[in-house]
Design a protein around this motif. Sequence first.
Motif, short mmCIF file in Angstrom:
data_model
loop_
_atom_site.label_atom_id
_atom_site.label_comp_id
_atom_site.label_asym_id
_atom_site.label_seq_id
_atom_site.Cartn_x
_atom_site.Cartn_y
_atom_site.Cartn_z
N VAL A 65 0.84 -1.20 0.00
CA VAL A 65 0.00 0.00 0.00
C VAL A 65 0.88 1.25 0.00
CG1 VAL A 65 -1.59 1.38 1.40
CG2 VAL A 65 -2.02 -1.06 1.07
N TRP A 66 1.93 1.22 0.82
CA TRP A 66 2.81 2.39 0.90
C TRP A 66 3.42 2.70 -0.46
CZ3 TRP A 66 5.18 2.91 6.38
CH2 TRP A 66 5.38 4.27 6.67
N ASP A 67 3.87 1.67 -1.15
CA ASP A 67 4.39 1.88 -2.52
C ASP A 67 3.31 2.43 -3.44
OD1 ASP A 67 6.85 0.96 -1.74
OD2 ASP A 67 6.77 -0.91 -2.88
N ALA A 68 2.07 1.92 -3.30
CA ALA A 68 0.98 2.31 -4.18
C ALA A 68 0.61 3.79 -4.03
CB ALA A 68 -0.25 1.43 -3.93
N ILE A 69 0.69 4.33 -2.81
CA ILE A 69 0.33 5.74 -2.61
C ILE A 69 1.53 6.67 -2.72
CG2 ILE A 69 -1.65 5.11 -1.18
CD1 ILE A 69 -0.07 6.04 1.28
N GLY A 70 2.72 6.08 -2.86
CA GLY A 70 3.94 6.87 -2.98
C GLY A 70 4.60 7.09 -1.63
N VAL A 71 5.76 6.50 -1.43
CA VAL A 71 6.42 6.59 -0.12
C VAL A 71 6.84 8.03 0.18
CG1 VAL A 71 8.36 5.79 1.29
CG2 VAL A 71 7.22 4.19 -0.26
N GLU A 72 7.50 8.68 -0.78
CA GLU A 72 7.99 10.04 -0.53
C GLU A 72 6.85 11.00 -0.27
OE1 GLU A 72 12.09 10.79 -2.86
OE2 GLU A 72 10.40 10.29 -4.18
N LYS A 73 5.81 10.94 -1.10
CA LYS A 73 4.68 11.85 -0.97
C LYS A 73 3.95 11.65 0.36
CE LYS A 73 0.39 13.23 -3.33
NZ LYS A 73 -0.47 13.00 -4.52
N SER A 74 3.71 10.39 0.71
CA SER A 74 2.96 10.12 1.94
C SER A 74 3.77 10.46 3.18
CB SER A 74 2.53 8.65 1.97
OG SER A 74 3.64 7.78 1.94
N VAL A 75 5.08 10.17 3.15
CA VAL A 75 5.93 10.48 4.31
C VAL A 75 6.03 11.99 4.51
CG1 VAL A 75 8.30 10.38 5.20
CG2 VAL A 75 7.22 8.32 4.26
N ALA A 76 6.11 12.74 3.43
CA ALA A 76 6.15 14.20 3.55
C ALA A 76 4.89 14.71 4.24
CB ALA A 76 6.29 14.84 2.17
N ARG A 77 3.75 14.15 3.89
CA ARG A 77 2.50 14.57 4.54
C ARG A 77 2.46 14.13 6.01
NH1 ARG A 77 -3.72 13.32 2.47
NH2 ARG A 77 -4.76 14.13 4.34
N MET A 78 2.94 12.92 6.27
CA MET A 78 2.98 12.44 7.66
C MET A 78 3.84 13.35 8.53
SD MET A 78 3.37 8.33 6.97
CE MET A 78 2.15 7.41 6.04
N ARG A 79 5.00 13.73 7.99
CA ARG A 79 5.90 14.61 8.75
C ARG A 79 5.21 15.95 9.03
NH1 ARG A 79 10.77 12.90 5.27
NH2 ARG A 79 11.91 11.44 6.61
N ALA A 80 4.52 16.47 8.01
CA ALA A 80 3.84 17.76 8.16
C ALA A 80 2.74 17.68 9.22
CB ALA A 80 3.25 18.18 6.82
N GLU A 81 2.21 16.48 9.42
CA GLU A 81 1.16 16.29 10.42
C GLU A 81 1.71 15.89 11.79
OE1 GLU A 81 -2.23 14.93 7.13
OE2 GLU A 81 -1.44 13.45 8.54
N GLY A 82 3.04 15.94 11.91
CA GLY A 82 3.67 15.72 13.21
C GLY A 82 3.89 14.27 13.58
N GLU A 83 3.82 13.37 12.62
CA GLU A 83 4.01 11.95 12.91
C GLU A 83 5.49 11.61 13.01
OE1 GLU A 83 1.64 10.04 13.71
OE2 GLU A 83 -0.17 10.94 12.86
N THR A 84 5.80 10.61 13.83
CA THR A 84 7.16 10.09 13.93
C THR A 84 7.34 9.00 12.89
OG1 THR A 84 7.24 10.55 16.31
CG2 THR A 84 8.83 8.95 15.45
N ILE A 85 8.35 9.15 12.06
CA ILE A 85 8.58 8.18 10.98
C ILE A 85 9.48 7.06 11.50
CG2 ILE A 85 9.34 7.87 8.61
CD1 ILE A 85 6.95 9.82 9.02
N PRO A 86 9.07 5.80 11.38
CA PRO A 86 9.87 4.68 11.89
C PRO A 86 11.25 4.60 11.23
CG PRO A 86 7.62 3.98 11.41
CD PRO A 86 7.78 5.35 10.84
N PRO A 87 12.23 4.07 11.94
CA PRO A 87 13.61 3.97 11.41
C PRO A 87 13.69 3.25 10.07
CG PRO A 87 13.57 3.48 13.76
CD PRO A 87 12.15 3.62 13.34
N LEU A 88 12.89 2.19 9.88
CA LEU A 88 12.93 1.44 8.62
C LEU A 88 12.64 2.35 7.44
CD1 LEU A 88 12.91 -1.27 6.98
CD2 LEU A 88 10.46 -1.40 7.48
N VAL A 89 11.68 3.24 7.59
CA VAL A 89 11.29 4.12 6.49
C VAL A 89 12.34 5.21 6.28
CG1 VAL A 89 9.42 5.53 5.56
CG2 VAL A 89 8.89 3.65 7.12
N GLU A 90 12.82 5.77 7.36
CA GLU A 90 13.87 6.79 7.26
C GLU A 90 15.10 6.22 6.56
OE1 GLU A 90 13.39 9.78 7.77
OE2 GLU A 90 12.40 10.28 9.67
#
Length: 800
Positions: free
Chosen positions: A406-431
Amino acid sequence: MAKIKRAAVIGAGVMGAAIAGHLANAGIRTLLLDIVPRELSEKEKAAGLSLADKSVRNRLARTGVERLYKEKPAPLFHRRVAERIELGNLEDDLPRLAEMDWVVEAVVENLSIKQDLFARIEKVWQSGTIISSNTSGISIQNMVKACSPEFRSHFLGTHFFNPPRYMKLLEIIPTKDTDASIVAEMKAFAEDVLGKGVVFAKDTPNFIANRIGVYGLAITFQKMLEEGLGPDEVDAVTGRAMGRPKSATFRTLDLVGLDTFIHVSDNVRENVDDPAEKQAFSIPELLRTMVDKGWLGAKSGQGFFKKVKGEKGSEILALDPATGEYRPRKKLKAPSLEMAKRAKSKSEQLQALVYADDVAGRLAWHITKKVLLYSAARIPEIADDIVSVDRAMRWGFNWDLGPFEVWDAIGVEKSVARMRAEGETIPPLVEELLAKGATSFYQQQLDHDRAFYLGGQFRQVEEHPKSISLARLKQQGKVVQSNSGASLIDIGDEVLCLEFHSPNNAIGTDIIQMVNTAVKEVSTNWRGLVIGNQGSHFCVGANLMLILMEAQDQNWPELDLMVRQFQKTMGSLRTMDRPVVVAPFGMNLGGGVEISLPADRMQASAETYMGLVETGVGLIPGGGGNKEMLLRLTADIDPRDSIRLQNSVNKVFETIAMAKVSTSAAEAEEYGYLRKGIDGVSINQDHLLYDAKEQVLALARTGYRPPEPQKIPVVGETGYYTLRLGAYSMLQSGYISEHDYKIADKLAYVLSGGTVPAGTLVDEQYLLDIEREAFLSLAGEPKSQQRMQHMLTKKKPLRN
């Protein structure tokens, strides 16, 4: 794998009995044990039995097996497989565990009870017998911590998902003491004999699928309450629109049972240390109130949904979380839901939904975001790699895509950028992934194999050696011929596969053309042909819309030509000088059966639902199905044996007239669609094309010769009237309508061979001609056209 021939299941409750049933499905002789009852039932008292009687002592095991006969969907391939289950109890039969190759514990989810049971088992245990627990989340290691090292070396978790017959996932949970060879043996056995998809899980609360799945259900529940939505509105988003099953969230909870959900959720909350995670698995007061009221879901008649009878018939009401009362269901409307429906790919579908700024999009984004972050944060705690997590969720919860897919399907970079903007902590695997410059968790390598991210690099996804992927072969340029409805694909060893890919795999002119192309191509250049695909179902039948349009336009010459071509093409499969093996699975109806019957062999999935269902749309089989069924059921009958011949024709008539559809390959054999001892069955559908190819190669190695044209004995005029009489009796009793009787009359004429004398030997073309005439005659009937129209628009048969 060959070592496991006898098994025992301890615990005859819903899950234990169903596991025993599936072991029996797979041909494993199984001993089912439960405790000895402490009191007589009223029925036993009336029969004068005592607590010492064997039938009383084995009552719980017997009750478990009896339940298998009643449950829907059926846990057994066929009622007769239950003969492989032997009944017993834990007092009289515990020593017999020493005879077993594998013992599965499936008792109540209580650690101390399990520990006591394994202590008792060890006293009779013989080294070499594998012992496992079917727990859904209790620590595997703790169950046997007091047992000997050798016993622990033979012990592991084997978590089946319910119902075991249908759910693909089996989580295998080794402990630090489990012998590696036993782990490998169980994996091979589960995949090849039980038909499972195996995922290795860590010995953590709820393992993989339930850990993530229950988390997703919990955060969806919490979001529903926050947004003031109802379960019906949420389900409109969290079902097919998000690539999840139609049962979505709250219908799934009703099916699982709200009490079961609370138990599984509490198990995580009580066994994790992170306060945030504990909070995520906290049960809302509304849910506990519902359980206290006995609103447990489907098993109690009401949960988030409740079926009631009203003036207009049955109606399903939805719970209003704000009032605790039931109300008529609401349909959530949002532009993003419509956009998702129109999407051409899963990626487009998910992006249309999760990035939309409407009520459905915001809900979908929140749920998706939370599940993706939670899944990534749980590696390597619950699993060593993302593939295990994705497979667990696809196979255990029937998601179209696992979390990282699913993450690949919605775009990892795009979705992570939005998650960061919403104050979420990004797991080490993704970073780590993004820091390496990668933009997806999966990649297609140069050789077109799939690779996944692990430990700073991409590694090849391991597939079972019997798994043939047509999609991957297409990527590798193995397509030999193709059109809009079908393709010919080189599947190796000089064997071609004819793949259908029309809408619903319905047979139209494009598929017929490709069958004819296949016959010429294979006869010239290949060892044989497999007809199979990897769609949702093998084939739903002929293109009904095309038939209806020609009939409504009274274009009889064109319709006659279509049917002739279909018959001729099916005949060419039978007479081709190379072996043909058809690999049906799922729904295989009408014309799909007619394309299967002429093959030299069928290699069917155990889950094959096969039937000549044309009477349901006002027709009879027109592509040779009647003739092929007669060939099968009269092959070894002396034409002078009128009684046996009539009985066989009666069986064919009943099967086709009543549009009987098998509920398994075993039942397809009973109906005569599959031939016992000739056609094969694959319990693991992932291995189906491989097994079919092996059938082709075996036939080719033994000097294949096509079958000669045959004369077929028919029951003639007297048999025709016998069949008509049976149909007339059903008409008089109100079981069938006047139009049903007309269809049955046409079918009876074809199957009896017309008005020739009984015992006459007719050739195949004669039967094809009268079959085609009857088909065309019925296609012209207004009531048949009404039935076809109703099926196309309403997706269900019309009784007229």
